[in-house]
Scaffold this active site. Structure first.
Site, PDB file in Angstrom:
ATOM      1  N   GLN A   1      -0.146  -1.655  -1.269  1.00  0.00           N
ATOM      2  CA  GLN A   1      -0.882  -1.341  -0.047  1.00  0.00           C
ATOM      3  C   GLN A   1      -0.778  -2.476   0.957  1.00  0.00           C
ATOM      4  O   GLN A   1      -1.172  -3.599   0.676  1.00  0.00           O
ATOM      5  CB  GLN A   1      -2.357  -1.087  -0.406  1.00  0.00           C
ATOM      6  CG  GLN A   1      -3.276  -0.856   0.785  1.00  0.00           C
ATOM      7  CD  GLN A   1      -4.659  -0.425   0.343  1.00  0.00           C
ATOM      8  OE1 GLN A   1      -4.828   0.635  -0.260  1.00  0.00           O
ATOM      9  NE2 GLN A   1      -5.660  -1.236   0.628  1.00  0.00           N
ATOM     10  N   GLY A   2      -0.258  -2.180   2.149  1.00  0.00           N
ATOM     11  CA  GLY A   2      -0.114  -3.173   3.206  1.00  0.00           C
ATOM     12  C   GLY A   2      -1.187  -3.027   4.267  1.00  0.00           C
ATOM     13  O   GLY A   2      -0.887  -2.633   5.408  1.00  0.00           O
ATOM     14  N   TYR A   3      -2.425  -3.326   3.906  1.00  0.00           N
ATOM     15  CA  TYR A   3      -3.546  -3.257   4.845  1.00  0.00           C
ATOM     16  C   TYR A   3      -3.937  -4.657   5.338  1.00  0.00           C
ATOM     17  O   TYR A   3      -3.759  -5.004   6.495  1.00  0.00           O
ATOM     18  CB  TYR A   3      -4.760  -2.606   4.180  1.00  0.00           C
ATOM     19  CG  TYR A   3      -4.833  -1.103   4.269  1.00  0.00           C
ATOM     20  CD1 TYR A   3      -3.701  -0.326   4.520  1.00  0.00           C
ATOM     21  CD2 TYR A   3      -6.035  -0.439   4.079  1.00  0.00           C
ATOM     22  CE1 TYR A   3      -3.779   1.059   4.588  1.00  0.00           C
ATOM     23  CE2 TYR A   3      -6.127   0.939   4.153  1.00  0.00           C
ATOM     24  CZ  TYR A   3      -5.003   1.687   4.402  1.00  0.00           C
ATOM     25  OH  TYR A   3      -5.082   3.051   4.467  1.00  0.00           O
ATOM     26  N   SER A   4      -4.503  -5.468   4.429  1.00  0.00           N
ATOM     27  CA  SER A   4      -5.109  -6.737   4.814  1.00  0.00           C
ATOM     28  C   SER A   4      -4.099  -7.727   5.365  1.00  0.00           C
ATOM     29  O   SER A   4      -2.934  -7.759   4.956  1.00  0.00           O
ATOM     30  CB  SER A   4      -5.825  -7.368   3.619  1.00  0.00           C
ATOM     31  OG  SER A   4      -6.925  -6.584   3.210  1.00  0.00           O
TER      32      SER A   4
ATOM     33  N   SER B   1      -1.820  -6.224  -3.820  1.00  0.00           N
ATOM     34  CA  SER B   1      -1.810  -6.170  -5.286  1.00  0.00           C
ATOM     35  C   SER B   1      -0.519  -5.564  -5.808  1.00  0.00           C
ATOM     36  O   SER B   1      -0.060  -4.524  -5.324  1.00  0.00           O
ATOM     37  CB  SER B   1      -3.008  -5.357  -5.792  1.00  0.00           C
ATOM     38  OG  SER B   1      -4.215  -6.002  -5.477  1.00  0.00           O
TER      39      SER B   1
ATOM     40  N   GLU C   1      -9.929   6.652  -2.060  1.00  0.00           N
ATOM     41  CA  GLU C   1     -10.159   5.533  -2.975  1.00  0.00           C
ATOM     42  C   GLU C   1     -11.505   5.664  -3.670  1.00  0.00           C
ATOM     43  O   GLU C   1     -11.709   5.130  -4.756  1.00  0.00           O
ATOM     44  CB  GLU C   1     -10.088   4.221  -2.204  1.00  0.00           C
ATOM     45  CG  GLU C   1     -10.119   2.975  -3.070  1.00  0.00           C
ATOM     46  CD  GLU C   1      -9.911   1.715  -2.255  1.00  0.00           C
ATOM     47  OE1 GLU C   1      -9.445   0.715  -2.835  1.00  0.00           O
ATOM     48  OE2 GLU C   1     -10.206   1.728  -1.051  1.00  0.00           O
TER      49      GLU C   1
ATOM     50  N   ASN D   1     -19.137  -7.696   0.577  1.00  0.00           N
ATOM     51  CA  ASN D   1     -20.502  -7.175   0.568  1.00  0.00           C
ATOM     52  C   ASN D   1     -21.132  -7.241   1.959  1.00  0.00           C
ATOM     53  O   ASN D   1     -21.895  -6.354   2.356  1.00  0.00           O
ATOM     54  CB  ASN D   1     -21.352  -7.967  -0.425  1.00  0.00           C
ATOM     55  CG  ASN D   1     -21.195  -7.458  -1.851  1.00  0.00           C
ATOM     56  OD1 ASN D   1     -20.303  -6.670  -2.143  1.00  0.00           O
ATOM     57  ND2 ASN D   1     -22.062  -7.909  -2.735  1.00  0.00           N
TER      58      ASN D   1
END
Length: 392
Positions: free
Chosen positions: A128-131, A163, A246, A370
């Protein structure tokens, strides 16, 4: 509250439980219950393909794409029995649970035919290439850019916390395709091949010794012009739908893994006498109550028939389970005592519970900290005024 299952569902439970337990006691006994996500990667890939060969890889998908068109109840049952059997964490979780459902929802027929068979067959691992360094929980701050050059998108930027990128074949990338755009506008959702000169992966060592996630650098990396889900500028909509997936059925399997971890803490307390400590007993009781509340909340969340939308239950679930597991890790360390500080074997590997404690520190960070989760609950769930933000 009790989830009821039909006789047909219970027969399905017996079928999948029998198959999973036979695999974990037989040909794949060597990877049963392994705690680290990066252990035994070749064998885990073989396991993905074994699941696929028996149509257990993505049971909720339509049969034409390798699934079983399983009902929601059956998907819940399989997720629970998978964890109960001690089967390893799915190395292609991101492909099966995130990329696949998103392609099914937004992809063209040609895109489905191009990407889904590899995911369902366990031969195409996704990440996953999000952050990004400045766009973690604030995903709308993405700076990675893509420009159209002839028949290809050319992508430049940096992703982080990707990841299993060093084991992956494909990556989905949120990139800015509209010059001058800010926030969620002007983003697009690209499907890219990892095996190309323009992509460099650098593993990041974690405090438990693993290097499960990575930095991913894209320098003139390319994908075809038709490797975009949705239209240009619709990336935010696609990305948010993926985050809703998710929080789908896999949450029940996650909770069964939590059940196994809590049971291991209880067994350790009984073995070393800590179970007689009233404070430890109280903390175990609180953990048990928290786990049951999570199950009830997850069932309520799954009762929403539109899994592409994030409702109130989904908004609260991430902070609920992340905080619970962080506290469980601390309880495990207090139960085990000084023995938890000693690594095992010639390679100084941590035991399952110390490893869980070390990894659980990240649970309250990845997937939205959080603090960010509290903002989402306030703004989207309770309708409170948005937090003031500076210009981007």
């Amino acid at each position: 509250m009790k989830l009821g299952f039909s006789a047909e569902d219970e027969a399905f439970r017996a079928e999948c439980a029998g198959w999973l337990q036979a695999q974990m006691a037989g040909p794949f006994a060597d990877i049963r219950g392994i705690p680290n996500l990066c252990d035994e990667i070749p064998r885990r890939k073989e396991w993905e393909q074994q699941l696929a060969a028996h149509r257990w890889s993505c049971i909720g998908w339509p049969e034409e794409w390798g699934g079983r068109n399983a009902t929601l109840a059956q998907q819940v049952i399989f997720a629970e029995e998978y964890a109960r059997a001690g089967a390893p964490n799915r190395i292609n979780h991101i492909g099966v649970e995130l990329a696949g459902p998103t392609i099914l929802a937004f992809g063209t027929d040609e895109q489905k035919a191009r990407y889904l068979p590899g995911i369902a067959g366990g031969t195409q691992i996704w990440c996953q290439g999000y952050s990004e360094p400045n766009a973690g929980s604030d995903l709308a701050n993405v700076k990675t850019k893509a420009r159209l050059d002839g028949g290809e998108w050319v992508v430049n930027g940096q992703k982080v916390w990707t990841s299993l990128a060093h084991y992956s074949d494909m990556i989905f990338v949120v990139a800015r395709t509209e010059d001058g755009s800010v926030g969620p506008k002007g983003l697009s959702f690209l499907l890219m091949d990892m095996d190309q000169p323009g992509i460099e992966v650098r593993p990041i060592r974690q405090m438990n010794g693993e290097a499960e996630f990575n930095e991913t650098f894209l320098t003139d990396a390319r994908c075809a012009s038709d490797a975009m889900l949705g239209a240009p500028g619709e990336g935010w909509k696609v990305a948010m739908a993926l985050l809703a997936f998710e929080r789908g059925v896999s949450t029940l399997g996650q909770q069964m893994q939590f059940r196994n971890e809590l049971d291991a803490v209880i067994a350790a307390a009984r073995a070393n006498g800590k179970a007689a400590d009233p404070v430890i007993r109280q903390r175990v009781a609180e953990a048990e109550i928290g786990l049951r509340l999570m199950r009830y909340g997850a069932l309520r969340m799954l009762s929403n028939t539109d899994l592409s939308a994030i409702d109130g239950a989904a908004l609260t679930y991430k902070i609920q389970w992340a905080t619970w597991r962080r506290d469980l890790g601390e309880l495990a360390m207090d139960v085990i005592g000084q023995a938890a500080e000693l690594a095992e074997g010639d390679d100084y590997a941590w035991g399952a519970l110390p490893n869980m404690y070390l990894f659980s520190r990240s649970d309250t960070i990845y997937g939205g900290t959080n603090q960010i989760q509290r903002n989402l609950i306030a703004e989207r769930g309770l309708g409170m005024p948005r937090e003031p933000r500076g210009s981007q």
